[in-house]
Design a protein around this motif. Structure first.
Motif, PDB file in Angstrom:
ATOM      1  N   VAL A  57       0.803  -1.296   0.016  1.00 55.05           N
ATOM      2  CA  VAL A  57      -0.011   0.168   0.134  1.00 55.05           C
ATOM      3  C   VAL A  57       1.049   1.185   0.005  1.00 55.05           C
ATOM      4  O   VAL A  57       0.637   2.269  -0.607  1.00 55.05           O
ATOM      5  N   GLU A  58       1.936   1.158   0.993  1.00 52.34           N
ATOM      6  CA  GLU A  58       2.921   2.277   0.745  1.00 52.34           C
ATOM      7  C   GLU A  58       3.140   2.499  -0.710  1.00 52.34           C
ATOM      8  O   GLU A  58       3.527   3.782  -1.073  1.00 52.34           O
ATOM      9  N   GLU A  59       3.769   1.700  -1.039  1.00 50.51           N
ATOM     10  CA  GLU A  59       4.234   1.795  -2.579  1.00 50.51           C
ATOM     11  C   GLU A  59       2.960   2.175  -3.467  1.00 50.51           C
ATOM     12  O   GLU A  59       3.479   3.295  -4.518  1.00 50.51           O
ATOM     13  N   ILE A  60       1.799   1.754  -3.515  1.00 48.89           N
ATOM     14  CA  ILE A  60       0.801   2.314  -4.485  1.00 48.89           C
ATOM     15  C   ILE A  60       0.576   3.851  -4.091  1.00 48.89           C
ATOM     16  O   ILE A  60       0.347   4.513  -5.049  1.00 48.89           O
ATOM     17  N   ALA A  61       0.537   3.900  -3.006  1.00 47.98           N
ATOM     18  CA  ALA A  61       0.188   5.445  -2.362  1.00 47.98           C
ATOM     19  C   ALA A  61       1.215   6.413  -2.869  1.00 47.98           C
ATOM     20  O   ALA A  61       0.783   7.497  -2.864  1.00 47.98           O
ATOM     21  N   ARG A  62       2.191   6.180  -3.644  1.00 48.63           N
ATOM     22  CA  ARG A  62       3.411   6.906  -4.025  1.00 48.63           C
ATOM     23  C   ARG A  62       3.479   6.662  -5.453  1.00 48.63           C
ATOM     24  O   ARG A  62       4.417   6.309  -6.015  1.00 48.63           O
ATOM     25  N   PRO A  63       2.473   7.337  -6.102  1.00 47.88           N
ATOM     26  CA  PRO A  63       2.542   6.935  -7.572  1.00 47.88           C
ATOM     27  C   PRO A  63       3.847   7.607  -8.228  1.00 47.88           C
ATOM     28  O   PRO A  63       4.000   8.559  -7.966  1.00 47.88           O
ATOM     29  N   GLN A  64       4.378   6.825  -9.208  1.00 46.09           N
ATOM     30  CA  GLN A  64       5.420   7.369 -10.130  1.00 46.09           C
ATOM     31  C   GLN A  64       4.762   8.380 -11.113  1.00 46.09           C
ATOM     32  O   GLN A  64       4.201   7.866 -11.931  1.00 46.09           O
ATOM     33  N   LEU A  65       5.031   9.519 -10.937  1.00 44.31           N
ATOM     34  CA  LEU A  65       4.479  10.568 -12.056  1.00 44.31           C
ATOM     35  C   LEU A  65       5.726  10.771 -13.033  1.00 44.31           C
ATOM     36  O   LEU A  65       6.703  11.045 -12.617  1.00 44.31           O
ATOM     37  N   ASP A  66       5.413  10.576 -14.538  1.00 44.05           N
ATOM     38  CA  ASP A  66       6.323  11.082 -15.310  1.00 44.05           C
ATOM     39  C   ASP A  66       6.208  12.629 -15.476  1.00 44.05           C
ATOM     40  O   ASP A  66       5.361  13.097 -15.538  1.00 44.05           O
ATOM     41  N   PRO A  67       7.516  13.215 -15.385  1.00 40.14           N
ATOM     42  CA  PRO A  67       7.721  14.691 -15.203  1.00 40.14           C
ATOM     43  C   PRO A  67       7.273  15.503 -16.440  1.00 40.14           C
ATOM     44  O   PRO A  67       6.438  16.340 -16.338  1.00 40.14           O
ATOM     45  N   ARG A  68       7.084  14.545 -17.686  1.00 33.80           N
ATOM     46  CA  ARG A  68       6.741  15.041 -18.858  1.00 33.80           C
ATOM     47  C   ARG A  68       5.151  15.423 -18.665  1.00 33.80           C
ATOM     48  O   ARG A  68       4.490  16.346 -19.335  1.00 33.80           O
ATOM     49  N   VAL A  69       4.348  14.172 -18.131  1.00 36.91           N
ATOM     50  CA  VAL A  69       3.138  14.347 -17.986  1.00 36.91           C
ATOM     51  C   VAL A  69       2.659  15.454 -17.434  1.00 36.91           C
ATOM     52  O   VAL A  69       1.589  16.082 -17.552  1.00 36.91           O
ATOM     53  N   VAL A  70       3.112  15.625 -16.121  1.00 33.07           N
ATOM     54  CA  VAL A  70       3.132  17.023 -15.213  1.00 33.07           C
ATOM     55  C   VAL A  70       3.123  18.310 -15.798  1.00 33.07           C
ATOM     56  O   VAL A  70       2.187  19.016 -15.842  1.00 33.07           O
ATOM     57  N   LYS A  71       4.209  18.056 -16.589  1.00 32.59           N
ATOM     58  CA  LYS A  71       4.363  19.439 -17.376  1.00 32.59           C
ATOM     59  C   LYS A  71       3.310  19.738 -18.288  1.00 32.59           C
ATOM     60  O   LYS A  71       2.858  21.004 -18.487  1.00 32.59           O
ATOM     61  N   ALA A  72       2.938  18.745 -19.081  1.00 35.12           N
ATOM     62  CA  ALA A  72       2.087  19.064 -20.177  1.00 35.12           C
ATOM     63  C   ALA A  72       0.701  19.407 -19.605  1.00 35.12           C
ATOM     64  O   ALA A  72       0.083  20.301 -20.086  1.00 35.12           O
ATOM     65  N   ALA A  73       0.232  18.660 -18.489  1.00 39.34           N
ATOM     66  CA  ALA A  73      -0.904  18.883 -17.496  1.00 39.34           C
ATOM     67  C   ALA A  73      -0.862  20.329 -16.994  1.00 39.34           C
ATOM     68  O   ALA A  73      -1.804  21.132 -17.243  1.00 39.34           O
ATOM     69  N   LYS A  74       0.139  20.860 -16.491  1.00 39.74           N
ATOM     70  CA  LYS A  74       0.533  22.189 -16.013  1.00 39.74           C
ATOM     71  C   LYS A  74      -0.031  23.087 -17.224  1.00 39.74           C
ATOM     72  O   LYS A  74      -0.637  24.064 -17.062  1.00 39.74           O
ATOM     73  N   ARG A  75       0.721  23.083 -18.467  1.00 42.76           N
ATOM     74  CA  ARG A  75       0.290  23.889 -19.398  1.00 42.76           C
ATOM     75  C   ARG A  75      -1.148  23.889 -19.850  1.00 42.76           C
ATOM     76  O   ARG A  75      -1.568  25.018 -19.903  1.00 42.76           O
ATOM     77  N   ARG A  76      -1.646  22.848 -19.957  1.00 47.34           N
ATOM     78  CA  ARG A  76      -3.213  22.501 -20.324  1.00 47.34           C
ATOM     79  C   ARG A  76      -4.030  23.489 -19.488  1.00 47.34           C
ATOM     80  O   ARG A  76      -4.945  23.974 -19.779  1.00 47.34           O
ATOM     81  N   ILE A  77      -3.688  23.145 -18.056  1.00 49.84           N
ATOM     82  CA  ILE A  77      -4.635  23.567 -17.241  1.00 49.84           C
ATOM     83  C   ILE A  77      -4.395  25.162 -17.038  1.00 49.84           C
ATOM     84  O   ILE A  77      -5.579  25.610 -16.891  1.00 49.84           O
ATOM     85  N   LEU A  78      -3.362  25.557 -17.145  1.00 48.94           N
ATOM     86  CA  LEU A  78      -3.238  27.117 -17.220  1.00 48.94           C
ATOM     87  C   LEU A  78      -3.971  27.714 -18.216  1.00 48.94           C
ATOM     88  O   LEU A  78      -4.595  28.686 -18.372  1.00 48.94           O
ATOM     89  N   GLU A  79      -3.674  27.007 -19.487  1.00 48.78           N
ATOM     90  CA  GLU A  79      -4.698  27.468 -20.665  1.00 48.78           C
ATOM     91  C   GLU A  79      -5.870  27.709 -20.511  1.00 48.78           C
ATOM     92  O   GLU A  79      -6.542  28.444 -20.738  1.00 48.78           O
ATOM     93  N   HIS A  80      -6.487  26.641 -19.759  1.00 53.39           N
ATOM     94  CA  HIS A  80      -7.969  26.607 -19.473  1.00 53.39           C
ATOM     95  C   HIS A  80      -8.484  27.584 -18.335  1.00 53.39           C
ATOM     96  O   HIS A  80      -9.395  28.303 -18.567  1.00 53.39           O
ATOM     97  N   LEU A  81      -7.578  28.027 -17.529  1.00 53.91           N
ATOM     98  CA  LEU A  81      -7.830  28.567 -16.410  1.00 53.91           C
ATOM     99  C   LEU A  81      -7.690  30.404 -16.742  1.00 53.91           C
ATOM    100  O   LEU A  81      -8.372  31.014 -16.218  1.00 53.91           O
ATOM    101  N   LYS A  82      -6.817  30.481 -17.636  1.00 54.15           N
ATOM    102  CA  LYS A  82      -6.935  31.929 -18.011  1.00 54.15           C
ATOM    103  C   LYS A  82      -8.122  32.582 -18.474  1.00 54.15           C
ATOM    104  O   LYS A  82      -8.730  31.795 -19.500  1.00 54.15           O
TER     105      LYS A  82
END
Ligand code: ZN
Lengths: 196, 83
Positions: free
Chosen positions: B56-81
């Protein structure tokens, strides 16, 4: 990673100052995506949840009084959104059933009447891990969120209770039940695999 | 004497479930360990719970691909502006 937000930051957000929103999104997207993944959402759904969370936060900035950390506050919003999202398919199991089933495994003097089955080795093999991971998918949203906040974010019990909107006792019961449920599930999967 | 002091299987498994096996008071902790040495059922139960906690400790710490996070940040900002 900045975890707190000042009055100035809130003012900057309200005034729509350059960079304020970017800083908010840059600081907290990773956590919001991580908790959504831990809750079992797909990448696309996780992103949508994160976006809706920011939007809800920005549309009600006054409600955030800086009492809690912004991260805790955002995860709380996300948790409520996720619960709405899941509500259609989401059914909290009868709470007493898990406890009842567990108690039935013992006789009156507290000895096992139905002893635990399932893996008895002391090393965690890949196979066992995989079975537990499958079982974890069946946990409730609040159980998954509680595990994430504790294991991944190291949040205090107090913050976890705030986010989930439960008392400390509820939180303990929730985690206790999660463990019973995971073990029962592991036992079932292990035994049925052996007899296939 | 020991038999009367010895926690029952049910008490042992409950301690295991709330994670209080190792921070119980000294005497109680000793008795819990003794019970685990003598009782294969509780031993199995406790080992399984340990494996569950680790996983459970392992599952609860999902490995995020930094590229996925970066792309998500860009799209989210785009939407929020504001448009
Ligand atoms: Zn026992």
């Amino acid at each position: 990673m900045p975890t707190d937000i000042s009055k100035d930051d809130i003012r900057a957000l309200k005034e729509g100052r350059d960079g304020a929103m970017a800083e908010l999104v840059n600081s907290h997207t990773q956590t919001l995506l991580a908790v959504s993944f831990a809750m079992g959402f797909s990448q696309a759904d996780a992103e949508e949840l994160a976006q809706e969370t920011f939007a809800a936060f920005l549309s009600a900035l006054d409600r955030f009084e800086g009492r809690s950390q912004i991260k805790t506050y955002l995860v709380g919003i996300l948790y409520n959104k996720a619960a709405d999202f899941r509500r259609k398919s989401y059914r909290e199991e009868s709470l007493d059933k898990i406890q009842d089933d567990f108690e039935k495994r013992f006789n009156e003097s507290g000895l096992w009447s139905r002893p635990p089955l399932g893996p008895e080795e002391s090393v965690l093999t890949g196979e066992i891990k995989e079975l537990i991971a499958q079982c974890a998918e069946g946990l409730t949203l609040s159980q998954k969120t509680a595990f994430f906040l504790r294991e991944s974010e190291g949040e205090s019990s107090e913050d976890i209770c705030n986010i989930l909107g439960v008392s400390y006792t509820n939180l303990r019961v929730l985690l206790y039940r999660a463990r019973i449920k995971l073990r029962e599930c592991l036992e079932k999967k292990w035994e049925s695999g052996k007899h296939d | 004497m020991i038999k009367r002091l010895m926690p029952s299987c049910r008490e042992v498994s409950e301690k295991v479930l709330v994670g209080e096996l190792f921070n119980a008071p000294l005497l109680q902790r000793g008795l819990l360990r003794l019970h685990l040495m003598l009782c294969e059922h509780c031993r199995r139960f406790s080992r399984q719970l340990e494996m569950i906690s680790k996983t459970v400790e392992e599952i609860a710490r999902p490995q995020l691909d930094p590229r996925v996070v970066k792309a998500a940040k860009r799209r989210i900002l785009e939407h929020l502006k504001p448009k």
